[in-house]
Design an enzyme around this catalytic site. Structure first.
Site, PDB file in Angstrom:
ATOM      1  N   LYS A   1      13.162   2.368  -1.042  1.00  0.00           N
ATOM      2  CA  LYS A   1      13.466   3.765  -0.724  1.00  0.00           C
ATOM      3  C   LYS A   1      12.207   4.544  -0.383  1.00  0.00           C
ATOM      4  O   LYS A   1      12.207   5.412   0.485  1.00  0.00           O
ATOM      5  CB  LYS A   1      14.180   4.438  -1.905  1.00  0.00           C
ATOM      6  CG  LYS A   1      14.513   5.916  -1.662  1.00  0.00           C
ATOM      7  CD  LYS A   1      15.464   6.072  -0.484  1.00  0.00           C
ATOM      8  CE  LYS A   1      15.790   7.527  -0.207  1.00  0.00           C
ATOM      9  NZ  LYS A   1      14.651   8.224   0.423  1.00  0.00           N
TER      10      LYS A   1
ATOM     11  N   LEU B   1       6.564   1.446   1.864  1.00  0.00           N
ATOM     12  CA  LEU B   1       6.151   0.066   1.614  1.00  0.00           C
ATOM     13  C   LEU B   1       4.728   0.050   1.060  1.00  0.00           C
ATOM     14  O   LEU B   1       3.863   0.813   1.501  1.00  0.00           O
ATOM     15  CB  LEU B   1       6.209  -0.749   2.907  1.00  0.00           C
ATOM     16  CG  LEU B   1       7.601  -0.969   3.511  1.00  0.00           C
ATOM     17  CD1 LEU B   1       7.470  -1.576   4.912  1.00  0.00           C
ATOM     18  CD2 LEU B   1       8.435  -1.876   2.615  1.00  0.00           C
TER      19      LEU B   1
ATOM     20  N   LYS C   1      -9.590   3.230  -5.920  1.00  0.00           N
ATOM     21  CA  LYS C   1     -10.868   2.607  -5.556  1.00  0.00           C
ATOM     22  C   LYS C   1     -11.529   3.351  -4.400  1.00  0.00           C
ATOM     23  O   LYS C   1     -12.762   3.390  -4.291  1.00  0.00           O
ATOM     24  CB  LYS C   1     -10.663   1.135  -5.194  1.00  0.00           C
ATOM     25  CG  LYS C   1     -10.611   0.200  -6.393  1.00  0.00           C
ATOM     26  CD  LYS C   1      -9.576   0.641  -7.398  1.00  0.00           C
ATOM     27  CE  LYS C   1      -9.415  -0.241  -8.599  1.00  0.00           C
ATOM     28  NZ  LYS C   1      -8.380   0.287  -9.528  1.00  0.00           N
TER      29      LYS C   1
ATOM     30  N   HIS D   1     -30.502 -17.161  -3.934  1.00  0.00           N
ATOM     31  CA  HIS D   1     -31.486 -16.235  -4.498  1.00  0.00           C
ATOM     32  C   HIS D   1     -32.063 -15.366  -3.387  1.00  0.00           C
ATOM     33  O   HIS D   1     -32.350 -15.855  -2.303  1.00  0.00           O
ATOM     34  CB  HIS D   1     -32.621 -17.024  -5.165  1.00  0.00           C
ATOM     35  CG  HIS D   1     -33.740 -16.160  -5.656  1.00  0.00           C
ATOM     36  ND1 HIS D   1     -33.666 -15.467  -6.843  1.00  0.00           N
ATOM     37  CD2 HIS D   1     -34.950 -15.867  -5.109  1.00  0.00           C
ATOM     38  CE1 HIS D   1     -34.785 -14.791  -7.020  1.00  0.00           C
ATOM     39  NE2 HIS D   1     -35.594 -15.014  -5.977  1.00  0.00           N
TER      40      HIS D   1
END
Length: 465
Positions: A35, A38, A51, A445
């Site tokens: 409803k 999405l 975020k 590294h």
């Protein structure tokens, strides 16, 4: 519109649309009933907008320290109108993407409220698609959750709010009390602090972030204290009342706490309103969660439930995994039930927290003989370059009979970008790798991910740093 399907999914959040996409990809004729928009809570009032605003906060924090890198950024300020517009742009792009994916897989999207009818029937009403009845061999319930409310804290979206309302803030509040010291509460505390709010976190339990290793929690609390975020644990908020200059909170027997905004972050509850569970014969537990077995099957054959409506970790990636598991199961394909004790957790406060598997205390309580290794970011070259050295990586391993470290039971981390570094730890825990096996891997590294390798190497008895 066809009314007969192989699968009908009720709910278009992560669990729902993942089930629809994966099922359609496997050749099933799928209908998805939704409803609202999405994407569900995660996309619209959860993971993604939170975020996005946390990234706004991170930019603000970085600009505030720009002078340390020889860059003058005086006079910078936060414009929440622009931040909200950017957030909404990201959300809308992802929302459209979900719709296009479903369209591309030929999933029929039905606009309306879905409820269970007779066996093999889903009733749809109240939406643009009109009232209808869908028939299917299988049904998946994926209707998600809503914020839990607190008695005496009537949400008005202005002074008292949940995560839903907070994510639409158009201005930064001055003084904020956050009720709840879980992942959501601490993310918002971190975000609001970076944006300029004075923040206090109120947690009824004796510690924040239950389930996280104690060393990680201690490091996080220290980092929050340095940023002047106050955390009060073992407290209860007795009442809240409006006064002339804000909201007055009564916390235990302490003097009243005066704030401008209260954010209620005390968890989420399953959203099953109007689903017709009882009439369909589907059992729920005392918390309102749909009862399922290890394959997410309900008490009614052919009906499954995934995501926040079941009592499993309320994480979007868990809903994705449950959706895939269910599709495989209903297709009679080989499938292994999820091990919920080994799912990855990511908390996007500053510094970030990420973990998988047992904490040290939990491993001992489970009967394991353990050995641990902890390495801190303060000695990591990349962390020093970034100027973000608060935090640590802790590896918990089973102690072998010889006294050496055996399989890795848990990896708990706090520090810069640990949510992006947990992948190695997740694989190690789930593949039951030993410390020796992990220590043989070559780490690039300079990277912050070196700390996981260093911690594993230390468990072999021969550390470098």
């Amino acid at each position: 519109m066809d009314s007969n399907y192989d699968l009908v999914v009720v709910g278009g959040g992560p669990g729902g649309y993942a089930a629809a996409l994966y099922g359609a990809g496997a050749g099933l004729n799928v209908a998805l009933v939704e409803k609202n928009k999405l994407g569900g809570t995660c996309l619209h009032v959860g993971c993604i907008p939170a975020k996005e605003l946390l990234e706004t906060a991170a930019v603000s924090r970085t600009v505030g320290h720009a002078s340390e890198f020889g860059i003058s950024a005086k006079g910078a300020k936060v414009d929440m109108t622009v931040a909200q517009a950017r957030k909404q742009k990201v959300v809308e792009q992802l929302h459209q993407g979900v719709g296009k994916l479903l369209e591309g897989r030929k999933v029929t999207v039905v606009d309306g409220w879905g409820s269970l009818g007779a066996v093999g029937q889903v009733l749809v009403s109240g939406g643009a698609s009109g009232d209808m009845q869908l028939s299917s061999s299988h049904t998946i319930l994926a209707t998600g959750s809503v914020p839990r409310r607190l008695p005496g804290f009537e949400v008005d979206g202005d002074c008292i709010m949940t995560s839903d309302e907070l994510l639409s803030l158009d201005k930064v509040p001055g003084r904020v009390a956050i009720i709840g010291g879980g992942a959501i509460g601490l993310e918002f505390a971190s975000m609001l602090c970076d944006l300029g709010s004075q923040v206090v976190v109120l947690e009824v339990l004796d510690e924040v972030l239950g389930g996280v290793d104690a060393d990680v929690t201690k490091a996080l609390v220290r980092a929050f204290k340095k940023r002047k975020i106050e955390i009060r644990t073992g407290v209860s908020v007795n009442n809240c009342r409006r006064v002339e200059n804000g909201l007055e909170l009564h916390v235990n027997g302490d003097p009243p706490l005066l704030v401008d905004v209260v954010v209620v972050c005390v968890g989420r509850v399953p959203f099953t309103e109007g689903l017709g569970l009882e009439d369909a014969g589907i059992n729920t537990d005392d918390g309102g969660y749909v009862v399922v077995d290890e394959y997410c099957q309900t008490t009614v054959p052919g009906v499954y439930a995934v995501g926040d409506v079941v009592r499993t970790p309320q994480l979007a990636h868990v809903a994705f995994a449950e959706a895939i598991m269910v599709i495989k199961h209903l297709l009679d394909e080989p499938v292994v039930p999820l091990d919920y004790d080994k799912v990855p957790w990511a908390i996007y406060c500053y510094p970030e927290v990420a973990y998988v598997g047992y904490s040290e205390a939990a491993a001992i309580a489970a009967g394991f003989e353990v050995t641990t290794s902890t390495h801190r970011y303060m000695g990591n070259g990349r962390a020093m370059i970034l100027g973000e050295t608060d935090g640590l990586v802790k590896v918990i391993a089973e102690r072998a009979a010889s006294g050496s470290a055996g399989r890795i039971l848990g990896v708990h981390m706090v520090g810069p970008w640990v949510t992006e570094q947990l992948g190695q730890g997740y694989l190690a825990v789930n593949w039951e790798a030993t410390a020796t096996e992990v220590a043989e891997l070559v780490q690039p590294h300079p990277t912050m991910s070196e700390l996981f390798g260093e911690a594993a190497l230390s468990l072999t008895g021969r550390a470098l740093h």
